[in-house]
Design a protein around this motif. Structure first.
Motif, PDB file in Angstrom:
ATOM      1  N   PHE A   1     -13.051   0.483   5.112  1.00 18.66           N
ATOM      2  CA  PHE A   1     -13.229  -0.115   3.782  1.00 18.66           C
ATOM      3  C   PHE A   1     -13.447  -1.632   3.857  1.00 18.66           C
ATOM      4  CE2 PHE A   1     -10.971   3.902   2.853  1.00 18.66           C
ATOM      5  CZ  PHE A   1     -12.038   4.513   2.225  1.00 18.66           C
ATOM      6  N   THR A   2     -12.728  -2.287   4.769  1.00 22.41           N
ATOM      7  CA  THR A   2     -12.964  -3.727   4.970  1.00 22.41           C
ATOM      8  C   THR A   2     -14.378  -3.911   5.506  1.00 22.41           C
ATOM      9  OG1 THR A   2     -10.673  -3.775   5.675  1.00 22.41           O
ATOM     10  CG2 THR A   2     -11.931  -5.799   5.985  1.00 22.41           C
ATOM     11  N   ALA A   3     -14.785  -3.011   6.404  1.00 19.75           N
ATOM     12  CA  ALA A   3     -16.141  -3.096   6.970  1.00 19.75           C
ATOM     13  C   ALA A   3     -17.193  -2.933   5.868  1.00 19.75           C
ATOM     14  CB  ALA A   3     -16.314  -2.031   8.044  1.00 19.75           C
ATOM     15  N   ILE A   4     -16.963  -2.004   4.940  1.00 19.57           N
ATOM     16  CA  ILE A   4     -17.935  -1.805   3.838  1.00 19.57           C
ATOM     17  C   ILE A   4     -17.992  -3.059   2.956  1.00 19.57           C
ATOM     18  CG2 ILE A   4     -18.507  -0.450   1.765  1.00 19.57           C
ATOM     19  CD1 ILE A   4     -17.257   2.018   3.204  1.00 19.57           C
ATOM     20  N   GLU A   5     -16.808  -3.658   2.707  1.00 17.17           N
ATOM     21  CA  GLU A   5     -16.779  -4.887   1.880  1.00 17.17           C
ATOM     22  C   GLU A   5     -17.665  -5.967   2.495  1.00 17.17           C
ATOM     23  OE1 GLU A   5     -12.606  -5.867   1.641  1.00 17.17           O
ATOM     24  OE2 GLU A   5     -12.220  -4.123   0.357  1.00 17.17           O
ATOM     25  N   ASN A   6     -17.763  -5.962   3.829  1.00 19.03           N
ATOM     26  CA  ASN A   6     -18.544  -7.000   4.522  1.00 19.03           C
ATOM     27  C   ASN A   6     -19.956  -6.551   4.882  1.00 19.03           C
ATOM     28  OD1 ASN A   6     -16.404  -8.841   4.504  1.00 19.03           O
ATOM     29  ND2 ASN A   6     -15.434  -7.739   6.182  1.00 19.03           N
ATOM     30  N   THR A   7     -20.414  -5.470   4.243  1.00 18.43           N
ATOM     31  CA  THR A   7     -21.741  -4.938   4.572  1.00 18.43           C
ATOM     32  C   THR A   7     -22.737  -5.220   3.444  1.00 18.43           C
ATOM     33  OG1 THR A   7     -20.754  -3.212   5.918  1.00 18.43           O
ATOM     34  CG2 THR A   7     -22.994  -2.801   5.167  1.00 18.43           C
ATOM     35  N   LYS A   8     -23.828  -5.828   3.807  1.00 16.90           N
ATOM     36  CA  LYS A   8     -24.878  -6.116   2.801  1.00 16.90           C
ATOM     37  C   LYS A   8     -25.838  -4.922   2.728  1.00 16.90           C
ATOM     38  CE  LYS A   8     -24.890 -11.121   3.108  1.00 16.90           C
ATOM     39  NZ  LYS A   8     -23.883 -11.321   4.160  1.00 16.90           N
TER      40      LYS A   8
ATOM     41  N   GLY B   1     -26.133   4.048  -2.065  1.00 17.76           N
ATOM     42  CA  GLY B   1     -25.826   4.226  -0.646  1.00 17.76           C
ATOM     43  C   GLY B   1     -24.494   4.908  -0.404  1.00 17.76           C
ATOM     44  N   ILE B   2     -24.408   5.589   0.762  1.00 13.58           N
ATOM     45  CA  ILE B   2     -23.178   6.358   1.018  1.00 13.58           C
ATOM     46  C   ILE B   2     -21.996   5.440   1.350  1.00 13.58           C
ATOM     47  CG2 ILE B   2     -24.303   8.553   1.588  1.00 13.58           C
ATOM     48  CD1 ILE B   2     -24.059   7.968   4.481  1.00 13.58           C
ATOM     49  N   GLY B   3     -22.287   4.220   1.808  1.00 14.53           N
ATOM     50  CA  GLY B   3     -21.196   3.261   2.033  1.00 14.53           C
ATOM     51  C   GLY B   3     -20.526   2.933   0.701  1.00 14.53           C
TER      52      GLY B   3
ATOM     53  N   LEU C   1     -18.564   6.067  -0.630  1.00 17.38           N
ATOM     54  CA  LEU C   1     -17.281   6.271   0.058  1.00 17.38           C
ATOM     55  C   LEU C   1     -16.244   5.244  -0.393  1.00 17.38           C
ATOM     56  CD1 LEU C   1     -15.627   7.748   2.209  1.00 17.38           C
ATOM     57  CD2 LEU C   1     -16.553   6.176   3.918  1.00 17.38           C
ATOM     58  N   TYR C   2     -16.691   4.020  -0.625  1.00 14.22           N
ATOM     59  CA  TYR C   2     -15.764   2.943  -1.011  1.00 14.22           C
ATOM     60  C   TYR C   2     -15.024   3.290  -2.317  1.00 14.22           C
ATOM     61  CZ  TYR C   2     -13.846  -1.719  -1.403  1.00 14.22           C
ATOM     62  OH  TYR C   2     -12.971  -2.774  -1.479  1.00 14.22           O
ATOM     63  N   GLN C   3     -15.671   4.070  -3.178  1.00 10.32           N
ATOM     64  CA  GLN C   3     -15.055   4.423  -4.466  1.00 10.32           C
ATOM     65  C   GLN C   3     -13.826   5.330  -4.281  1.00 10.32           C
ATOM     66  OE1 GLN C   3     -16.547   2.484  -6.725  1.00 10.32           O
ATOM     67  NE2 GLN C   3     -17.856   2.081  -4.949  1.00 10.32           N
ATOM     68  N   CYS C   4     -13.619   5.853  -3.057  1.00  6.77           N
ATOM     69  CA  CYS C   4     -12.477   6.752  -2.798  1.00  6.77           C
ATOM     70  C   CYS C   4     -11.322   6.017  -2.120  1.00  6.77           C
ATOM     71  CB  CYS C   4     -12.911   7.896  -1.879  1.00  6.77           C
ATOM     72  SG  CYS C   4     -14.320   8.782  -2.500  1.00  6.77           S
ATOM     73  N   LYS C   5     -11.481   4.720  -1.909  1.00  2.00           N
ATOM     74  CA  LYS C   5     -10.515   3.918  -1.140  1.00  2.00           C
ATOM     75  C   LYS C   5      -9.062   4.136  -1.619  1.00  2.00           C
ATOM     76  CE  LYS C   5      -9.840  -0.995  -0.066  1.00  2.00           C
ATOM     77  NZ  LYS C   5      -8.834  -1.586  -0.921  1.00  2.00           N
TER      78      LYS C   5
ATOM     79  N   THR D   1     -23.700   3.523   8.083  1.00  4.12           N
ATOM     80  CA  THR D   1     -24.030   3.198   9.483  1.00  4.12           C
ATOM     81  C   THR D   1     -23.810   1.708   9.757  1.00  4.12           C
ATOM     82  OG1 THR D   1     -25.651   4.961   9.515  1.00  4.12           O
ATOM     83  CG2 THR D   1     -25.903   3.275  11.196  1.00  4.12           C
ATOM     84  N   ASP D   2     -24.258   0.836   8.847  1.00  3.29           N
ATOM     85  CA  ASP D   2     -24.100  -0.607   9.058  1.00  3.29           C
ATOM     86  C   ASP D   2     -22.620  -0.988   9.060  1.00  3.29           C
ATOM     87  OD1 ASP D   2     -26.840  -0.714   9.089  1.00  3.29           O
ATOM     88  OD2 ASP D   2     -27.044  -1.420   7.030  1.00  3.29           O
ATOM     89  N   ALA D   3     -21.843  -0.365   8.170  1.00  2.40           N
ATOM     90  CA  ALA D   3     -20.398  -0.657   8.130  1.00  2.40           C
ATOM     91  C   ALA D   3     -19.724  -0.187   9.428  1.00  2.40           C
ATOM     92  CB  ALA D   3     -19.770   0.030   6.914  1.00  2.40           C
ATOM     93  N   LEU D   4     -20.165   0.940   9.953  1.00  2.00           N
ATOM     94  CA  LEU D   4     -19.547   1.482  11.173  1.00  2.00           C
ATOM     95  C   LEU D   4     -19.716   0.529  12.362  1.00  2.00           C
ATOM     96  CD1 LEU D   4     -20.583   5.224  10.776  1.00  2.00           C
ATOM     97  CD2 LEU D   4     -18.238   4.384  10.876  1.00  2.00           C
ATOM     98  N   THR D   5     -20.812  -0.241  12.367  1.00  2.00           N
ATOM     99  CA  THR D   5     -21.024  -1.169  13.497  1.00  2.00           C
ATOM    100  C   THR D   5     -19.979  -2.285  13.496  1.00  2.00           C
ATOM    101  OG1 THR D   5     -22.537  -2.557  12.239  1.00  2.00           O
ATOM    102  CG2 THR D   5     -23.545  -0.790  13.529  1.00  2.00           C
ATOM    103  N   LYS D   6     -19.263  -2.448  12.383  1.00  2.00           N
ATOM    104  CA  LYS D   6     -18.269  -3.519  12.291  1.00  2.00           C
ATOM    105  C   LYS D   6     -16.866  -3.038  12.697  1.00  2.00           C
ATOM    106  CE  LYS D   6     -20.722  -5.444   8.290  1.00  2.00           C
ATOM    107  NZ  LYS D   6     -21.763  -6.098   9.038  1.00  2.00           N
TER     108      LYS D   6
END
Ligand code: G1P
Length: 285
Positions: free
Chosen positions: A215-222, A109-111, A114-118, A232-237
């Motif tokens: 990045f915090t949003a991605i950490e909390n995304t299942k 997934g793209i979430g 992207l997290y790998q570039c934090k 998209t799911d991370a962006l909603t957070k």
């Protein structure tokens, strides 16, 4: 100077829709005539004032890194054989921007990608470009510059959107719009590839301008749609999110039909081959 000078280009997808080509070569290297699509993305960044670009690549597809890495021996060879113009061209490609590569170990997934570039991105705002989405704004500001200008006005993370035909909403991340002011749209929610009842027909088309809170949003995304960590799911957070209805023609270069259309449109625009291609198309019965 622009407040945004970093971008991430996500080019680590499997490219399944373009097999067998993508068995050996990443789809971002698919050439529009003689120019890999990823070079259009890098040029879009540079024309928008971005100096530092991270490209996320797959481990088994080293050609993108090779393409952007300077090869002085080859330049010398081209000069010695009377091809200074080509030597200049390959030097231009490898000196356009500061390009860094991040190798992605799994396509989840793209979430996740992207997290790998934090760590490389630090605290600065940054643009995200999806490698599939080629966006051309002939004679106008590139889409990335449009997002940066909008960010400098509203100071909130942004998603590049355009309206799509209702039957196509199931292919995209779709926003639930709030207040609209010109091209700027408040985002009240988002759904990745809604099967039915899309909240609008504003689709996310592969450009984002984000801040480090993603990045915090991605950490909390299942894992979501397709069992992938969806951006998209991370962006909603994210607390305060806007969309920008950008100007430009967008092609999904992972789609065969759109890839051919992009090739034809951009071939017709070229001074060297455009007129001949136009004549040829007219002659087709
Ligand atoms: C991705 C995003 C989606 C977006 C689309 C644009 O989907 O998850 O929100 O609308 O890119 O191209 P993909 O096409 O990678 O499945």
């Amino acid at each position: 100077m622009s407040s945004v000078n970093k971008a991430v280009i996500l080019a680590a997808g499997l490219g399944t829709r373009f097999l067998p080509f993508t068995k050996a070569v990443g789809k971002e290297m698919l050439p529009i005539i003689d120019t890999p699509t990823i070079l259009y993305h890098v040029e879009e960044c540079v024309a928008s004032g971005i100096s530092d670009i991270i490209i996320c690549v797959k481990e088994d597809k080293p050609e993108i890194e090779k393409f952007f890495t300077r090869d002085e021996e080859y330049e010398k060879y081209l000069i010695s054989t009377g091809h200074k113009d080509y030597a200049d061209l390959i030097k231009y490609v490898s000196t356009l921007a500061n390009i860094y590569f991040v190798t992605i170990d799994k396509p989840v997934g793209i979430g996740y990608t992207l997290y790998q570039c934090k760590d490389l991105l630090g605290d600065d705002p940054f643009v995200v470009i999806l490698g599939d989405d080629l966006i051309i704004n002939k004679g106008g500001e590139p889409v990335t510059k449009q997002l940066i200008d909008a960010y400098e006005t509203c100071h909130h993370p942004l998603i590049g959107v355009q309206t799509v035909a209702p039957e196509r909403t199931k292919k995209y991340g779709i926003i639930k719009p709030g207040k609209v002011e010109g091209r700027l749209i408040e985002v009240k929610g988002m759904i990745e590839k809604p099967k039915d009842n899309p909240p609008s027909n504003y689709a996310c088309l592969g450009r984002y301008l984000l801040e480090k809170d993603i990045f915090t949003a991605i950490e909390n995304t299942k894992p979501g749609a397709g069992n992938e960590i969806q951006l998209t799911d991370a962006l909603t957070k994210i607390d305060s999110l806007y969309a920008y209805d950008f100007i430009g023609k967008r092609y999904d270069i992972g789609d065969k039909e759109e890839f051919v259309k992009a090739t034809i449109d951009l071939a017709l625009d070229r001074e060297d081959i455009g007129p001949a291609i136009k004549e040829y198309i007219k002659s087709i019965k």
